[in-house]
Design an enzyme around this catalytic site. Structure first.
Site, mmCIF file in Angstrom:
data_model
loop_
_atom_site.group_PDB
_atom_site.id
_atom_site.type_symbol
_atom_site.label_atom_id
_atom_site.label_comp_id
_atom_site.label_asym_id
_atom_site.label_seq_id
_atom_site.Cartn_x
_atom_site.Cartn_y
_atom_site.Cartn_z
ATOM 1 N N ASN A 48 0.832 -1.204 0.000
ATOM 2 C CA ASN A 48 0.000 0.000 0.000
ATOM 3 C C ASN A 48 0.867 1.253 0.000
ATOM 4 O OD1 ASN A 48 -2.089 -1.811 0.185
ATOM 5 N ND2 ASN A 48 -2.385 -1.519 2.390
ATOM 6 N N ASP A 61 -0.687 4.124 0.848
ATOM 7 C CA ASP A 61 -1.325 5.019 1.822
ATOM 8 C C ASP A 61 -0.471 5.046 3.093
ATOM 9 O OD1 ASP A 61 -3.573 2.326 2.269
ATOM 10 O OD2 ASP A 61 -2.260 3.031 3.872
ATOM 11 N N HIS A 95 6.011 -0.600 -2.549
ATOM 12 C CA HIS A 95 5.536 0.099 -3.750
ATOM 13 C C HIS A 95 5.599 1.613 -3.577
ATOM 14 C CE1 HIS A 95 3.008 -3.620 -5.120
ATOM 15 N NE2 HIS A 95 4.298 -3.776 -5.341
ATOM 16 N N CYS A 154 11.915 20.737 -5.893
ATOM 17 C CA CYS A 154 12.468 19.659 -5.073
ATOM 18 C C CYS A 154 12.944 20.223 -3.733
ATOM 19 C CB CYS A 154 13.659 19.028 -5.807
ATOM 20 S SG CYS A 154 14.600 17.873 -4.775
ATOM 21 N N ASN A 200 -8.496 -12.816 4.283
ATOM 22 C CA ASN A 200 -9.128 -12.223 3.118
ATOM 23 C C ASN A 200 -10.536 -12.798 3.035
ATOM 24 O OD1 ASN A 200 -9.879 -11.453 0.470
ATOM 25 N ND2 ASN A 200 -7.740 -11.490 -0.199
HETATM 26 N N1 APR Z 1 -10.394 -7.243 4.689
HETATM 27 C C1 APR Z 1 -9.454 -8.037 4.105
HETATM 28 N N2 APR Z 1 -9.310 -8.170 2.761
HETATM 29 C C2 APR Z 1 -10.161 -7.479 1.988
HETATM 30 C C3 APR Z 1 -11.175 -6.644 2.516
HETATM 31 C C4 APR Z 1 -11.272 -6.540 3.928
HETATM 32 N N3 APR Z 1 -12.199 -5.772 4.513
HETATM 33 N N4 APR Z 1 -11.865 -6.104 1.472
HETATM 34 C C5 APR Z 1 -11.297 -6.578 0.341
HETATM 35 N N5 APR Z 1 -10.284 -7.417 0.644
HETATM 36 C C6 APR Z 1 -9.410 -8.156 -0.269
HETATM 37 C C7 APR Z 1 -10.052 -8.515 -1.592
HETATM 38 O O1 APR Z 1 -10.733 -9.756 -1.490
HETATM 39 C C8 APR Z 1 -8.812 -8.618 -2.502
HETATM 40 O O2 APR Z 1 -8.296 -9.953 -2.492
HETATM 41 O O3 APR Z 1 -8.334 -7.293 -0.589
HETATM 42 C C9 APR Z 1 -7.790 -7.693 -1.847
HETATM 43 C C10 APR Z 1 -7.499 -6.446 -2.663
HETATM 44 O O4 APR Z 1 -6.858 -6.847 -3.831
HETATM 45 P P1 APR Z 1 -6.328 -5.732 -4.836
HETATM 46 O O5 APR Z 1 -7.387 -4.696 -5.026
HETATM 47 O O6 APR Z 1 -5.789 -6.464 -6.027
HETATM 48 O O7 APR Z 1 -5.148 -5.014 -4.053
HETATM 49 P P2 APR Z 1 -3.661 -5.499 -3.885
HETATM 50 O O8 APR Z 1 -3.594 -6.997 -3.809
HETATM 51 O O9 APR Z 1 -3.079 -4.737 -2.762
HETATM 52 O O10 APR Z 1 -2.966 -4.998 -5.264
HETATM 53 C C11 APR Z 1 -1.562 -5.200 -5.361
HETATM 54 O O11 APR Z 1 -1.551 -3.959 -7.429
HETATM 55 O O12 APR Z 1 -2.334 -2.129 -8.552
HETATM 56 C C12 APR Z 1 -1.243 -2.644 -7.908
HETATM 57 O O13 APR Z 1 0.473 -1.478 -6.849
HETATM 58 C C13 APR Z 1 -0.887 -1.796 -6.726
HETATM 59 O O14 APR Z 1 -0.166 -2.450 -4.537
HETATM 60 C C14 APR Z 1 -1.131 -2.697 -5.548
HETATM 61 C C15 APR Z 1 -0.956 -4.074 -6.144
#
Ligand code: APR
Length: 229
Positions: free
Chosen positions: A89, A91, A106, A133, A198
């Site tokens: 993340n 954030d 990231h 900068c 998850n």
């Molecule tokens: N608690 C736990 N998990 C959750 C919740 C929750 N409340 N809500 C959603 N999720 C899960 C979803 O089921 C999904 O598997 O969080 C996951 C989010 O997946 P992505 O949106 O693909 O995010 P992420 O895996 O962090 O993406 C990885 O992709 O776009 C790039 O650089 C970006 O860091 C990011 C990377």
């Protein structure tokens, strides 16, 4: 027992930040090719800056949630080995919750990188073509300190070393569709135990010993309670 935690966008979902690939996620609203690649930045820097300026501004509207705080408790109270939190993340919710042993692989919305001098510095507010900068004062050469698709994630040597010595790997809120983070569970020593938190099965669910199917704010405090008992 050495712990490595990997978080993804799902841990911030209950704080109100959109994930990327859930229904209505960021990549269903914006084409990642237009805002999250070096080519996109070269082609239209203003478009890319405004995408990250909007996400940076949103950080003022959200707070860390119980899952972020549970990880801080685990880090502070864990006495049976080392602890490292690796987040995908960008954030600042882990930082604001108080996590210390934290690697943003990231990058971070709240940092900018200067293309003139190469340093990265903290940055609040929007980045524009006039922004100077903080280190070398050059104007108009700042980019988000965020790792784009096609770029190399940060802190990989430290992460790989931590995975080699890991006994317990906990992945929270990641769909495991973006590498190299998706492959961390496969880099663990044979003795290591993997837990995935998850609501859905991630793409790597079958590589984990345990899947705790629920929201991070419910499942993570319970897991931390168990580990510290
Ligand atoms: N608690 C736990 N998990 C959750 C919740 C929750 N409340 N809500 C959603 N999720 C899960 C979803 O089921 C999904 O598997 O969080 C996951 C989010 O997946 P992505 O949106 O693909 O995010 P992420 O895996 O962090 O993406 C990885 O992709 O776009 C790039 O650089 C970006 O860091 C990011 C990377």
């Amino acid at each position: 027992m050495n712990i490595v935690v990997l978080t993804g966008a799902g841990i911030s979902a209950e704080s109100g930040l959109a994930t990327f690939r859930d229904l209505g996620g960021i990549w269903s609203q914006v084409n990642l090719e237009e805002v999250a690649t070096p080519e996109a930045f070269a082609a239209d820097p203003e478009r890319v800056q405004s995408f990250y300026n909007a996400r940076r501004a949103q950080l003022h509207e959200v707070e860390p949630n119980a899952a972020h705080h549970a990880l801080v408790r685990l880090e502070r109270e864990w006495r049976k080995g080392s602890f490292l939190l690796v987040t995908q993340n960008v954030d600042d919710l882990h930082d604001r919750a108080g996590s210390q042993a934290l690697l943003h692989m990231h990058g971070e919305l709240r940092r900018v990188r200067c293309l003139a001098c190469g340093t990265d510095d903290r940055w609040e507010g929007p980045v524009t073509s006039e922004s100077a900068c903080p280190s070398c004062r050059t104007q108009g050469r700042l980019r988000p300190h965020v790792v784009w698709f096609g770029e190399t994630p940060l802190h990989m040597e430290q992460i790989e070393a931590a995975l080699e010595g890991c006994d317990l790997f906990i992945a929270i809120g990641t769909s495991a569709q973006v590498w190299p983070a998706a492959g961390f569970v496969r880099m663990l020593p044979r003795r290591a135990w993997g837990i995935e938190i998850n609501p859905e099965r991630s793409a790597m669910a079958s590589s984990f010993a345990e899947g705790r199917r629920g929201p991070a704010t419910r499942e993570l405090p319970l897991l931390v309670e168990e580990l510290l008992a």
